[in-house]
Motif scaffolding. Structure first.
Motif, mmCIF file in Angstrom:
data_model
loop_
_atom_site.group_PDB
_atom_site.id
_atom_site.type_symbol
_atom_site.label_atom_id
_atom_site.label_comp_id
_atom_site.label_asym_id
_atom_site.label_seq_id
_atom_site.Cartn_x
_atom_site.Cartn_y
_atom_site.Cartn_z
ATOM 1 N N GLU A 1 0.831 -1.203 0.000
ATOM 2 C CA GLU A 1 0.000 0.000 0.000
ATOM 3 C C GLU A 1 0.874 1.265 0.000
ATOM 4 O OE1 GLU A 1 -3.838 1.435 2.499
ATOM 5 O OE2 GLU A 1 -3.182 -0.640 2.746
ATOM 6 N N SER A 2 1.958 1.226 0.771
ATOM 7 C CA SER A 2 2.834 2.402 0.874
ATOM 8 C C SER A 2 3.575 2.678 -0.432
ATOM 9 C CB SER A 2 3.872 2.201 1.976
ATOM 10 O OG SER A 2 3.261 1.828 3.167
ATOM 11 N N ILE A 3 3.677 1.681 -1.284
ATOM 12 C CA ILE A 3 4.369 1.877 -2.565
ATOM 13 C C ILE A 3 3.578 2.826 -3.463
ATOM 14 C CG2 ILE A 3 5.011 0.663 -4.713
ATOM 15 C CD1 ILE A 3 5.960 -1.663 -2.897
ATOM 16 N N GLY A 4 2.287 2.924 -3.222
ATOM 17 C CA GLY A 4 1.461 3.881 -3.970
ATOM 18 C C GLY A 4 1.503 3.632 -5.456
ATOM 19 N N ASN A 5 1.807 4.677 -6.215
ATOM 20 C CA ASN A 5 1.810 4.526 -7.678
ATOM 21 C C ASN A 5 3.232 4.405 -8.248
ATOM 22 O OD1 ASN A 5 2.676 7.175 -7.341
ATOM 23 N ND2 ASN A 5 1.642 7.900 -9.188
ATOM 24 N N HIS A 6 4.198 4.087 -7.378
ATOM 25 C CA HIS A 6 5.586 3.982 -7.862
ATOM 26 C C HIS A 6 5.793 2.678 -8.633
ATOM 27 C CE1 HIS A 6 6.042 7.020 -4.674
ATOM 28 N NE2 HIS A 6 6.952 7.499 -5.503
ATOM 29 N N VAL A 7 6.266 2.794 -9.844
ATOM 30 C CA VAL A 7 6.506 1.591 -10.652
ATOM 31 C C VAL A 7 7.990 1.369 -10.948
ATOM 32 C CG1 VAL A 7 4.243 1.427 -11.745
ATOM 33 C CG2 VAL A 7 6.000 2.886 -12.767
ATOM 34 N N PHE A 8 8.798 2.387 -10.734
ATOM 35 C CA PHE A 8 10.246 2.223 -10.926
ATOM 36 C C PHE A 8 10.938 3.297 -10.101
ATOM 37 C CE2 PHE A 8 14.407 2.656 -12.810
ATOM 38 C CZ PHE A 8 14.751 1.365 -13.171
ATOM 39 N N GLY A 9 11.404 2.901 -8.926
ATOM 40 C CA GLY A 9 12.122 3.839 -8.069
ATOM 41 C C GLY A 9 11.180 4.780 -7.342
ATOM 42 N N CYS A 10 11.785 5.713 -6.653
ATOM 43 C CA CYS A 10 11.028 6.667 -5.824
ATOM 44 C C CYS A 10 11.904 7.902 -5.662
ATOM 45 C CB CYS A 10 10.737 6.024 -4.471
ATOM 46 S SG CYS A 10 10.192 7.168 -3.188
ATOM 47 N N ASP A 11 11.279 9.088 -5.704
ATOM 48 C CA ASP A 11 12.037 10.344 -5.597
ATOM 49 C C ASP A 11 11.713 11.132 -4.341
ATOM 50 O OD1 ASP A 11 13.291 10.018 -8.075
ATOM 51 O OD2 ASP A 11 11.684 11.011 -9.156
ATOM 52 N N ILE A 12 10.862 10.600 -3.489
ATOM 53 C CA ILE A 12 10.286 11.433 -2.420
ATOM 54 C C ILE A 12 11.349 12.059 -1.516
ATOM 55 C CG2 ILE A 12 8.739 11.430 -0.406
ATOM 56 C CD1 ILE A 12 7.055 9.326 -1.900
ATOM 57 N N CYS A 13 12.362 11.268 -1.099
ATOM 58 C CA CYS A 13 13.339 11.845 -0.172
ATOM 59 C C CYS A 13 14.253 12.859 -0.869
ATOM 60 C CB CYS A 13 14.140 10.762 0.555
ATOM 61 S SG CYS A 13 15.013 9.635 -0.504
ATOM 62 N N GLN A 14 14.170 12.949 -2.184
ATOM 63 C CA GLN A 14 14.885 14.018 -2.894
ATOM 64 C C GLN A 14 13.928 15.174 -3.181
ATOM 65 O OE1 GLN A 14 18.177 12.846 -5.584
ATOM 66 N NE2 GLN A 14 16.893 11.054 -5.952
ATOM 67 N N ASP A 15 12.690 14.835 -3.498
ATOM 68 C CA ASP A 15 11.700 15.887 -3.782
ATOM 69 C C ASP A 15 11.551 16.860 -2.618
ATOM 70 O OD1 ASP A 15 11.088 14.868 -6.252
ATOM 71 O OD2 ASP A 15 9.107 14.099 -5.724
ATOM 72 N N VAL A 16 11.586 16.324 -1.409
ATOM 73 C CA VAL A 16 11.321 17.180 -0.242
ATOM 74 C C VAL A 16 12.571 17.918 0.246
ATOM 75 C CG1 VAL A 16 9.405 15.736 0.580
ATOM 76 C CG2 VAL A 16 11.731 15.297 1.418
ATOM 77 N N ALA B 1 0.530 -0.936 -8.374
ATOM 78 C CA ALA B 1 0.114 0.477 -8.454
ATOM 79 C C ALA B 1 -1.346 0.583 -8.884
ATOM 80 C CB ALA B 1 1.022 1.230 -9.424
ATOM 81 N N LEU B 2 -1.803 -0.309 -9.760
ATOM 82 C CA LEU B 2 -3.225 -0.304 -10.136
ATOM 83 C C LEU B 2 -4.087 -0.637 -8.922
ATOM 84 C CD1 LEU B 2 -3.130 -1.987 -13.672
ATOM 85 C CD2 LEU B 2 -4.015 0.302 -13.135
ATOM 86 N N GLY B 3 -3.606 -1.557 -8.105
ATOM 87 C CA GLY B 3 -4.340 -1.898 -6.882
ATOM 88 C C GLY B 3 -4.417 -0.719 -5.917
ATOM 89 N N ASN B 4 -3.455 0.190 -6.026
ATOM 90 C CA ASN B 4 -3.450 1.373 -5.155
ATOM 91 C C ASN B 4 -4.142 2.565 -5.799
ATOM 92 O OD1 ASN B 4 -2.017 0.204 -3.023
ATOM 93 N ND2 ASN B 4 -0.036 0.594 -4.016
ATOM 94 N N SER B 5 -4.617 2.399 -7.039
ATOM 95 C CA SER B 5 -5.176 3.557 -7.751
ATOM 96 C C SER B 5 -6.632 3.771 -7.329
ATOM 97 C CB SER B 5 -5.075 3.370 -9.261
ATOM 98 O OG SER B 5 -5.848 2.258 -9.644
ATOM 99 N N ASP B 6 -7.035 4.993 -7.514
ATOM 100 C CA ASP B 6 -8.359 5.402 -7.044
ATOM 101 C C ASP B 6 -9.343 5.315 -8.216
ATOM 102 O OD1 ASP B 6 -10.157 6.334 -5.316
ATOM 103 O OD2 ASP B 6 -9.533 8.455 -5.421
ATOM 104 N N LEU B 7 -9.623 4.103 -8.635
ATOM 105 C CA LEU B 7 -10.479 3.934 -9.826
ATOM 106 C C LEU B 7 -11.948 4.067 -9.445
ATOM 107 C CD1 LEU B 7 -8.863 0.880 -11.618
ATOM 108 C CD2 LEU B 7 -9.201 3.143 -12.593
ATOM 109 N N HIS B 8 -12.669 4.782 -10.272
ATOM 110 C CA HIS B 8 -14.117 4.928 -10.004
ATOM 111 C C HIS B 8 -14.870 3.776 -10.641
ATOM 112 C CE1 HIS B 8 -13.516 8.773 -8.181
ATOM 113 N NE2 HIS B 8 -12.844 9.196 -9.233
ATOM 114 N N ARG B 9 -15.608 3.049 -9.804
ATOM 115 C CA ARG B 9 -16.398 1.912 -10.330
ATOM 116 C C ARG B 9 -17.454 2.424 -11.292
ATOM 117 N NH1 ARG B 9 -14.852 1.050 -5.451
ATOM 118 N NH2 ARG B 9 -13.869 -0.903 -4.882
ATOM 119 N N GLY B 10 -17.760 1.580 -12.271
ATOM 120 C CA GLY B 10 -18.819 1.949 -13.218
ATOM 121 C C GLY B 10 -18.303 2.728 -14.417
#
Ligand code: SF4
Ligand code: SF4
Length: 387
Positions: free
Chosen positions: A233-248, A344-353
């Protein structure tokens, strides 16, 4: 100073020279490994990584060079307005948006090595490292005067921040060190701990120490099997690497953008199969055909900046190889990118319907019967989250 000046002429943003020594950080590696923080990255326990003399007997001088890879595209933490098309999108680490950095760095380092041959008449040996051998470039970079090692464990430069690739030339030449007094630049992290607090998987066990097994970069790139349940769940939408600790990091706030086209996000012309139907649309769009770059509008192209997760999850192995030739993304292999896209798809906020939800559900159902058990299980997990 000749080496540093020549490196800049060749396009490097930073360059420093240091004598090959046993710096304290090199010795800390053993304890870090003993704590198991390297996970499955066996290559990190190569003893040559602790002593340049073992990696390259006779080495005297180490030339460390840096290339800025920052672009003016948004940071992950700023992407609040995703393209308004309802398509779930993933995040690829900034360093992998463009051409494979190993190749870009190596080509420039070889030019510098050739310049050394012209400059120095005496026989000497030189070997180029662009994250390609048992060398901890960032430690040598610190002692060559390029910056300090931040609490996020990366090399930080006061002007460029941390969006930099590091490469080195080990040589038997006895070159004058850049820092005459041998004192490296001061640590300017101060009381800041933004990187530590922002990490979604709590990968920093303490400032300056990372447990790579919890880091999204390790999980999405290096780990070969299934992603750990408790971190998915914490991986969120990351599919290759992560930049968060550099972004901030405040030192990256004003980091200049590179002039090198090679590091801009790659785009791929869309094909009729890859462009999905939108709600209310009944036929695939007519795409231009024929030779030359298609005149499709930007939104039709697939991009490594915020890539569509469906595009990645649908990709077959042959297409993965074709598209990611000359890209750092090939390291995670086809199975890795499909596995990550499923999570990441499992973590995405898809609207049903919606038609997007229906398409993604069908795709995940198909993938859940894949002969590859890691992909099948990741797809099942994602299905359970979006239904
Ligand atoms: S790259 Fe991401 S997951 Fe890894 S330590 Fe930094 S913030 Fe944490
Ligand atoms: S975010 Fe703060 S603590 Fe972390 S590396 Fe940057 S300056 Fe240092």
């Amino acid at each position: 100073m000749w080496v540093e000046a020549r490196a800049k002429e060749l396009g490097f943003d930073l360059c420093g020279v240091v004598s090959a020594g046993k710096f304290p950080e090199l010795q800390h590696t053993e304890e870090w490994l003993a704590r198991g923080f390297a996970g499955e990255m066996k290559y990190l326990s190569d003893p040559r990584r602790r002593n340049a003399q073992d990696a390259f007997p006779g080495v005297r001088g180490v030339i460390v060079c840096a290339l800025n890879y920052n672009t003016d595209s948004s940071r992950w933490i700023d992407v609040t307005h995703w393209p308004n098309d309802g398509e779930p999108r993933g995040w690829i680490s900034r360093y992998a948006w463009g051409d494979d950095y190993h190749e870009v760095l190596q080509a420039k380092l070889r030019e510098l090595a050739a310049a050394l041959r012209e400059r120095f008449a005496e026989p000497f040996q030189a070997r180029v490292y662009a994250d390609t051998g048992p060398l901890q470039e960032r430690i040598f970079a610190k002692y060559a005067g390029l910056g300090w090692l931040g609490k996020n464990t990366l090399l930080l430069n006061q002007r460029l921040g941390s969006w930099i690739f590091l490469g080195a030339i080990l040589t038997t030449l006895d070159l004058a060190p850049t820092l005459e007094d041998g004192v490296p630049p001061p640590d300017l992290c101060g009381t800041c701990r933004r990187c530590i607090d922002a990490c979604p998987t709590q990968a920093f066990v303490e400032p300056y120490v990372m447990d790579a097994r919890r880091c999204i970069s390790y999980l999405t790139i290096e780990l070969r099997g299934a992603l750990p349940d408790e971190l998915r769940e914490s991986i969120g939408n990351h599919v290759f690497g992560c930049d968060i600790c550099q972004d901030v990091c405040p030192w990256n706030r004003r980091a200049p953008a590179t002039l090198l086209e090679e590091f801009r996000p790659r785009t791929f012309p869309a094909t009729a199969e890859s462009v999905p139907l939108q709600d209310g649309q009944t036929e695939y769009l007519e795409l231009p055909s024929g030779p030359g770059p298609p005149e499709t509008s930007d939104w039709l192209d697939e991009s490594l900046f915020l890539p569509r997760l469906e595009w990645l999850a649908k990709m077959d192995e042959a297409e993965f190889r074709r598209l990611f030739r000359g890209s750092a993304i090939k390291r995670t292999k086809w199975r890795g990118i499909v596995r990550n896209a499923c999570i990441a798809l499992g973590n995405s906020d898809l609207h049903r319907g919606t038609s997007v939800h229906q398409r993604i559900s069908e795709l995940l159902q198909r993938l859940s019967s894949s002969v590859d058990t890691v992909i099948a299980e990741s797809a099942l997990w994602a299905l359970s989250r979006i239904q």
